[in-house]
Write a protein that holds these residues in place. Structure first.
Motif, PDB file in Angstrom:
ATOM      1  N   LEU A  14     -10.134  -2.127   0.942  1.00 18.15           N
ATOM      2  CA  LEU A  14      -9.748  -1.440  -0.300  1.00 18.15           C
ATOM      3  C   LEU A  14      -9.690  -2.483  -1.415  1.00 18.15           C
ATOM      4  O   LEU A  14      -9.081  -3.537  -1.257  1.00 18.15           O
ATOM      5  N   LYS A  22      -3.670   0.606  -4.314  1.00 28.87           N
ATOM      6  CA  LYS A  22      -4.247   0.186  -3.031  1.00 28.87           C
ATOM      7  C   LYS A  22      -3.216   0.089  -1.925  1.00 28.87           C
ATOM      8  O   LYS A  22      -3.437   0.536  -0.817  1.00 28.87           O
ATOM      9  N   THR A  23      -2.104  -0.555  -2.247  1.00 32.35           N
ATOM     10  CA  THR A  23      -1.126  -0.826  -1.202  1.00 32.35           C
ATOM     11  C   THR A  23      -0.492   0.463  -0.672  1.00 32.35           C
ATOM     12  O   THR A  23      -0.369   0.636   0.547  1.00 32.35           O
ATOM     13  N   GLN A  25      -1.883   3.418  -0.772  1.00 36.17           N
ATOM     14  CA  GLN A  25      -2.925   4.164  -0.061  1.00 36.17           C
ATOM     15  C   GLN A  25      -3.239   3.538   1.295  1.00 36.17           C
ATOM     16  O   GLN A  25      -3.488   4.262   2.261  1.00 36.17           O
ATOM     17  N   SER A  26      -3.215   2.214   1.404  1.00 38.89           N
ATOM     18  CA  SER A  26      -3.465   1.647   2.744  1.00 38.89           C
ATOM     19  C   SER A  26      -2.351   2.031   3.693  1.00 38.89           C
ATOM     20  O   SER A  26      -2.601   2.315   4.865  1.00 38.89           O
ATOM     21  N   LEU A  29      -2.925   5.693   4.710  1.00 41.29           N
ATOM     22  CA  LEU A  29      -4.086   5.790   5.587  1.00 41.29           C
ATOM     23  C   LEU A  29      -3.745   5.275   6.987  1.00 41.29           C
ATOM     24  O   LEU A  29      -4.107   5.880   7.999  1.00 41.29           O
ATOM     25  N   TYR A  30      -3.033   4.153   7.013  1.00 36.67           N
ATOM     26  CA  TYR A  30      -2.626   3.590   8.299  1.00 36.67           C
ATOM     27  C   TYR A  30      -1.816   4.614   9.096  1.00 36.67           C
ATOM     28  O   TYR A  30      -2.074   4.870  10.269  1.00 36.67           O
ATOM     29  N   SER A  42      -3.016  -2.508   9.680  1.00 31.24           N
ATOM     30  CA  SER A  42      -3.059  -2.663   8.248  1.00 31.24           C
ATOM     31  C   SER A  42      -2.941  -4.159   7.915  1.00 31.24           C
ATOM     32  O   SER A  42      -1.991  -4.811   8.324  1.00 31.24           O
ATOM     33  N   ARG A  44      -3.746  -7.487   4.896  1.00 29.93           N
ATOM     34  CA  ARG A  44      -3.944  -7.732   3.471  1.00 29.93           C
ATOM     35  C   ARG A  44      -4.299  -9.191   3.221  1.00 29.93           C
ATOM     36  O   ARG A  44      -3.929 -10.073   3.981  1.00 29.93           O
ATOM     37  N   ILE A 106      -7.649  -1.851   8.286  1.00 30.52           N
ATOM     38  CA  ILE A 106      -7.608  -1.427   6.885  1.00 30.52           C
ATOM     39  C   ILE A 106      -7.141  -2.649   6.113  1.00 30.52           C
ATOM     40  O   ILE A 106      -6.019  -3.114   6.308  1.00 30.52           O
ATOM     41  N   ASP A 108      -6.362  -4.628   2.654  1.00 31.71           N
ATOM     42  CA  ASP A 108      -6.004  -4.538   1.249  1.00 31.71           C
ATOM     43  C   ASP A 108      -6.466  -5.827   0.566  1.00 31.71           C
ATOM     44  O   ASP A 108      -5.835  -6.867   0.754  1.00 31.71           O
ATOM     45  N   GLU A 196      -5.631  10.248  -1.401  1.00 31.09           N
ATOM     46  CA  GLU A 196      -5.466  10.100   0.043  1.00 31.09           C
ATOM     47  C   GLU A 196      -6.512  10.928   0.800  1.00 31.09           C
ATOM     48  O   GLU A 196      -7.120  10.465   1.759  1.00 31.09           O
TER      49      GLU A 196
END
Ligand code: NYM
Length: 221
Positions: A14, A22-23, A25-26, A29-30, A42, A44, A106, A108, A196
């Motif tokens: 992302l 971003k953060t 949403q990650s 998603l996770y 997840s 970063r 995922i 970030d 999302e």
């Protein structure tokens, strides 16, 4: 068994300006993928937990000064130390091993942040890309698209270096020159739920492709 050899996890990255969401949403998603029973983690960058990461963190907090080239190489080194390492005692905590064992990552921010932020300081873009050559190429890059002005309205920036409107405008321009047709661009000004939903769609699609045997590749394709 056959299944575990052929199906690998996907490397999902992302990207976007500071405060694009971003953060959050990650995180969402996770949670979703985990609840669906997928093996997922997840990550970063910068990863501030390593020795290199602590130098980066101190630089971002304005507690230390570094030459623009030097900090660029540290951001890159921070990705290299997490890529894969044949001499590491802790292979299972590294990217390539995770992906091969079927875990989707995922991530970030990745190399694109490295190039977008450093080239916005005036460093040559090809010079910025060079140390990233050979890192794992993402299977999917999702760009959460927001104007620098809109991003700045979101509760203002913190105290970290780079969190200023004028600089973020340059970063937005750099991202634009890095983007290619494979990137999925999502309008980050939509509601959290809509972003999302769109994110889930592109990610599930990508995971399916990797599962079917798409090989891992390297930057820059
Ligand atoms: N950043 C991040 C870079 O300048 N180069 C890089 O390679 C990466 C991964 O660090 N403003 C910048 C972008 C952000 C800052 O990131 C810290 P975050 O996502 O706020 O922790």
């Amino acid at each position: 068994n056959k299944e575990s050899i052929s199906s690998r996890g996907a490397l999902i990255v992302l990207e976007g300006l500071d405060r694009c969401g971003k953060t959050s949403q990650s995180g969402r998603l996770y949670k979703y993928l985990d609840e669906q029973g997928h093996s997922v983690e997840s990550w970063r960058f910068p990863d501030r937990n390593t020795g290199v990461g602590q130098m980066i963190s101190s630089y971002l907090a304005n507690k230390s000064q570094l030459d623009d080239h030097a900090i660029h190489l540290l951001f890159s080194a921070n990705r290299w130390e997490k890529r894969s390492d044949s001499i590491s005692e802790n292979m299972q905590s590294l990217m390539e091993e995770k992906l091969k064992s079927g875990t989707t990552l995922i991530v970030d921010r990745y190399s694109y942040s490295g190039v977008a932020f450093s080239s916005s300081k005036g460093l040559d873009i090809e010079w910025c890309k060079a140390p990233e050559i050979g890192l794992l190429a993402p299977d999917l890059v999702v760009y959460l698209d927001i104007s620098p002005e809109k991003a700045a309205e979101r509760g203002g920036y913190g105290d970290e270096r780079y969190e200023q409107l004028e600089f973020q405008k340059k970063v937005a321009g750099s991202y634009l020159s890095l983007r290619d047709s494979s990137w999925k661009v999502i309008d980050a000004t939509l509601s959290i739920e809509d972003v999302e939903k769109k994110l889930r769609e592109v990610v599930l699609d990508c995971m399916m492709t990797c599962h079917k045997g798409k090989p891992l590749s390297q930057l820059w394709p």
